[in-house]
Each structure stands twice: as structure tokens, then as C-alpha cells.
Design an enzyme around this catalytic site. Structure first.
Site, mmCIF file in Angstrom:
data_model
loop_
_atom_site.group_PDB
_atom_site.id
_atom_site.type_symbol
_atom_site.label_atom_id
_atom_site.label_comp_id
_atom_site.label_asym_id
_atom_site.label_seq_id
_atom_site.Cartn_x
_atom_site.Cartn_y
_atom_site.Cartn_z
ATOM 1 N NE ARG A 1 -3.591 -2.372 -0.094
ATOM 2 C CZ ARG A 1 -4.320 -2.707 -1.161
ATOM 3 N NH1 ARG A 1 -4.328 -1.893 -2.207
ATOM 4 N NH2 ARG A 1 -4.992 -3.830 -1.193
ATOM 5 C CG HIS B 1 4.067 -6.714 -7.838
ATOM 6 N ND1 HIS B 1 3.402 -5.496 -7.819
ATOM 7 C CD2 HIS B 1 3.263 -7.563 -8.536
ATOM 8 C CE1 HIS B 1 2.265 -5.614 -8.475
ATOM 9 N NE2 HIS B 1 2.162 -6.857 -8.934
ATOM 10 C CE1 TYR C 1 -1.033 -5.571 -6.089
ATOM 11 C CE2 TYR C 1 -1.631 -5.606 -3.761
ATOM 12 C CZ TYR C 1 -1.288 -6.267 -4.927
ATOM 13 O OH TYR C 1 -1.194 -7.639 -4.923
ATOM 14 C CG HIS D 1 -0.933 -3.449 -11.024
ATOM 15 N ND1 HIS D 1 -1.902 -3.681 -10.062
ATOM 16 C CD2 HIS D 1 -0.267 -4.625 -11.159
ATOM 17 C CE1 HIS D 1 -1.824 -4.925 -9.645
ATOM 18 N NE2 HIS D 1 -0.839 -5.520 -10.298
ATOM 19 C CD GLU E 1 0.249 -7.752 -12.833
ATOM 20 O OE1 GLU E 1 -0.668 -8.503 -12.437
ATOM 21 O OE2 GLU E 1 1.080 -7.218 -12.074
ATOM 22 C CG ASP F 1 -2.381 -11.886 -13.402
ATOM 23 O OD1 ASP F 1 -3.361 -12.649 -13.474
ATOM 24 O OD2 ASP F 1 -1.871 -11.542 -12.320
ATOM 25 C CG HIS G 1 -4.741 -9.442 -13.983
ATOM 26 N ND1 HIS G 1 -3.673 -8.622 -13.659
ATOM 27 C CD2 HIS G 1 -5.284 -9.805 -12.794
ATOM 28 C CE1 HIS G 1 -3.586 -8.489 -12.351
ATOM 29 N NE2 HIS G 1 -4.545 -9.217 -11.799
ATOM 30 C CG HIS H 1 1.916 -12.145 -12.158
ATOM 31 N ND1 HIS H 1 1.571 -10.813 -12.007
ATOM 32 C CD2 HIS H 1 3.174 -12.265 -11.652
ATOM 33 C CE1 HIS H 1 2.570 -10.171 -11.438
ATOM 34 N NE2 HIS H 1 3.553 -11.031 -11.210
ATOM 35 C CG ASP I 1 -7.363 -8.209 -10.358
ATOM 36 O OD1 ASP I 1 -6.889 -9.341 -10.171
ATOM 37 O OD2 ASP I 1 -6.742 -7.165 -10.094
ATOM 38 C CG HIS J 1 -5.151 -13.336 -8.256
ATOM 39 N ND1 HIS J 1 -3.812 -13.045 -8.072
ATOM 40 C CD2 HIS J 1 -5.582 -12.486 -9.222
ATOM 41 C CE1 HIS J 1 -3.458 -12.068 -8.889
ATOM 42 N NE2 HIS J 1 -4.525 -11.699 -9.585
ATOM 43 C CD GLU K 1 0.791 -11.820 -8.723
ATOM 44 O OE1 GLU K 1 1.478 -10.825 -8.484
ATOM 45 O OE2 GLU K 1 -0.153 -11.815 -9.554
#
Length: 283
Positions: free
Chosen positions: A37, A67, A70, A107, A142, A176, A179, A211, A224, A226, A256
């Protein structure tokens, strides 16, 4: 060689992640560069990095993937958020040079009502500011599911970003599976067609990582969420085709899925068993 790993916590350093990966049957891993975050990244420990690099050589750990958090949004309509994204990525890329030659995934962002074209321009502008000829890290865009105002759910949007970046050799794409399935690319029934479209629009040489995630939601849901491998709408049979496809099998795969280490270990063992090139059993 089948390069397979999962997402691990970076809190105890690179060497700990390497040892954890090996303990669950993985030969690579992914990690967040900092709190997902946002926030300040933990200081690098050169002795830890040196020990990790030696351990990697001894245990055959393949290319690792960092990564971005987000909260990184290079195409927010809020200038302060765009500035945060630029500063965070700049710091991340500096830090990744401590483990040269690896991957950094982010992203692309959400345009938040500005429109796709504006989003594409802002993302590519940030990349042009940050990518340098000396960078050894490959930055990956991604593929996204297309929820809300996300940029990057269509291959054409990825191409538009890449086309506007000067140092294209520093860029790649991370596909991904959850995704693209949620975005409307049918990797279950038409994997060849999806990869053909990717090659036609972007170029298959840009695809640098996968991914590997099942999806809790149906095809073209733009949700989205997973799911564990085989527990969602993509399914185990489709994943067997994905990991064995000639255009994908040489890439690193990163799980993931919603799992703890024990679950990741089971998924890694299952995927290894599905590989066509798995080592023959000893007599």
C-alpha cells in the site's frame, strides 16, 4: 528448465526469501519492494544481498521479480499521486540495481476519468523520465483485468505505451492469467489465438514473465480476484496447456494465488507434475 515460484515476504531480506523458495520446491520468487500500500522501503543490507547472490548460484535460483506497490498510479489525475508514483519507481529501480539483471513489475494504473489516451501518455512520460541506458533491470507492464478505469487490459493499450517510450529495450510485459481471462482473452479455449494476438500487437519477444493465477470470476468479468490453481474458472487442464506452450514454457512463472507457504508448495509440485519436460522417475 521449468522456472516456477511464488510471492514471498521481503521482510527478512533476500537470503531468507531464497531459502524459503528452495524449501517449497521453487527456483525463483516474487516480492513487494515495500508495503503493497506504499510507504518507505526497508534499507538494503549489502551482506544479505551478497549472501543471497551466492546462495542463488549454489541453488539455481532463476530470475526474480520485484512488484511495485499497488498504490503506484502513474496516470492519476492527482498530480501528487503521479509524483509519488514517479519517486517510488525511481527509488525501486535504484534499489533493484543491487541485484542486477532481474525484473520489476508494475500495474500501469487507472486514468480515473481522464480517458485511456491521457493515461497512456502519462504512463509513458513517467517511463521516459525514469528509464536510463545503464539500467540492468527490465521493467514489466502487467496485463490488467479492466476493472474501473484501468489502463492495460487490452494488448493495444500496452503497445501504445511501449511505442511512446524511447528506451524500449528496457521494457517488457508480464502476462497475468487471471487478468487476461477476466479481460476477455480466452486462455482456456483459445490459448494459441491469445498468444497470436499478443505477438501481432505487441510482439511475443516482449513477454518476459507470467503471473500464474486461477480466477474466482467467470470469463470477461473484469473483476480481478485470484483463485488457487484448479479452483477457479480457468482450471487445471488450461494451466497444463499454459505451462507447456512453446511460447511460454521458457518464461518464469510466479504464483500469486491466495495461499500460505504450504499451499504454494502443493501448487508448485502439481505444476511440476504437469510439465511435459519433468525429469523421468528413477528406476
Amino acid at each position: 528448465m521449468f522456472t516456477i515460484g511464488c510471492h514471498l515476504s521481503a521482510s527478512k531480506g533476500f537470503l531468507a526469501m531464497g531459502k524459503t523458495a528452495v524449501s517449497i520446491g521453487a527456483n525463483t520468487f516474487q516480492f513487494f519492494t515495500r508495503n503493497p500500500r506504499g510507504g518507505t522501503a526497508k534499507a538494503l543490507d549489502q551482506s544479505d544481498i551478497d549472501a543471497f547472490l551466492e546462495y542463488s548460484r549454489e541453488h539455481g535460483i532463476g530470475i526474480i521479480l520485484a512488484h511495485a506497490p499497488y498504490t503506484l498510479n502513474a496516470c492519476s489525475k492527482d498530480e501528487k499521486i503521479r509524483e509519488f508514483a514517479k519517486n517510488t519507481m525511481a527509488d525501486d529501480l535504484r534499489r533493484m540495481e543491487a541485484v542486477p539483471g532481474n525484473l520489476y513489475n508494475f500495474h500501469p494504473g487507472s486514468h480515473v476519468g481522464q480517458g485511456i489516451e491521457t493515461g497512456i501518455e502519462q504512463i509513458s512520460a513517467q517511463l521516459n523520465e525514469l528509464l536510463t541506458p545503464e539500467l540492468t533491470t527490465t521493467v514489466l507492464l502487467e496485463t490488467m483485468a479492466g476493472k474501473g478505469s484501468e489502463v492495460g487490459s487490452r494488448f493495444e493499450e500496452m503497445k501504445a505505451i511501449i511505442d511512446r517510450v524511447d528506451l524500449k529495450d528496457k521494457l517488457g510485459v508480464c502476462l497475468d492469467t487471471c487478468h487476461v481471462h477476466d479481460a476477455g482473452y480466452d486462455v482456456v479455449n483459445d490459448l494459441d489465438g491469445v498468444l497470436s494476438a499478443f505477438d501481432r500487437v505487441i510482439g511475443i519477444d516482449r513477454l518476459r514473465a507470467v503471473h500464474i493465477n486461477d480466477s474466482k470470476n467467470p470469463f470477461e468479468s473484469h473483476k480481478d480476484r485470484h483463485e488457487v490453481i484448479g479452483g477457479g474458472s480457468i482450471g487445471t487442464e488450461a494451466f497444463a496447456r499454459i505451462i507447456n506452450h512453446p511460447q511460454l514454457c521458457g518464461l518464469p512463472f510466479y504464483l500469486e494465488t491466495p495461499n500460505e507457504l504450504e499451499g504454494y508448495a502443493k501448487e508448485i509440485a502439481m505444476l511440476k507434475d504437469l510439465r511435459a519436460d519433468k525429469p523421468a522417475a528413477k528406476a
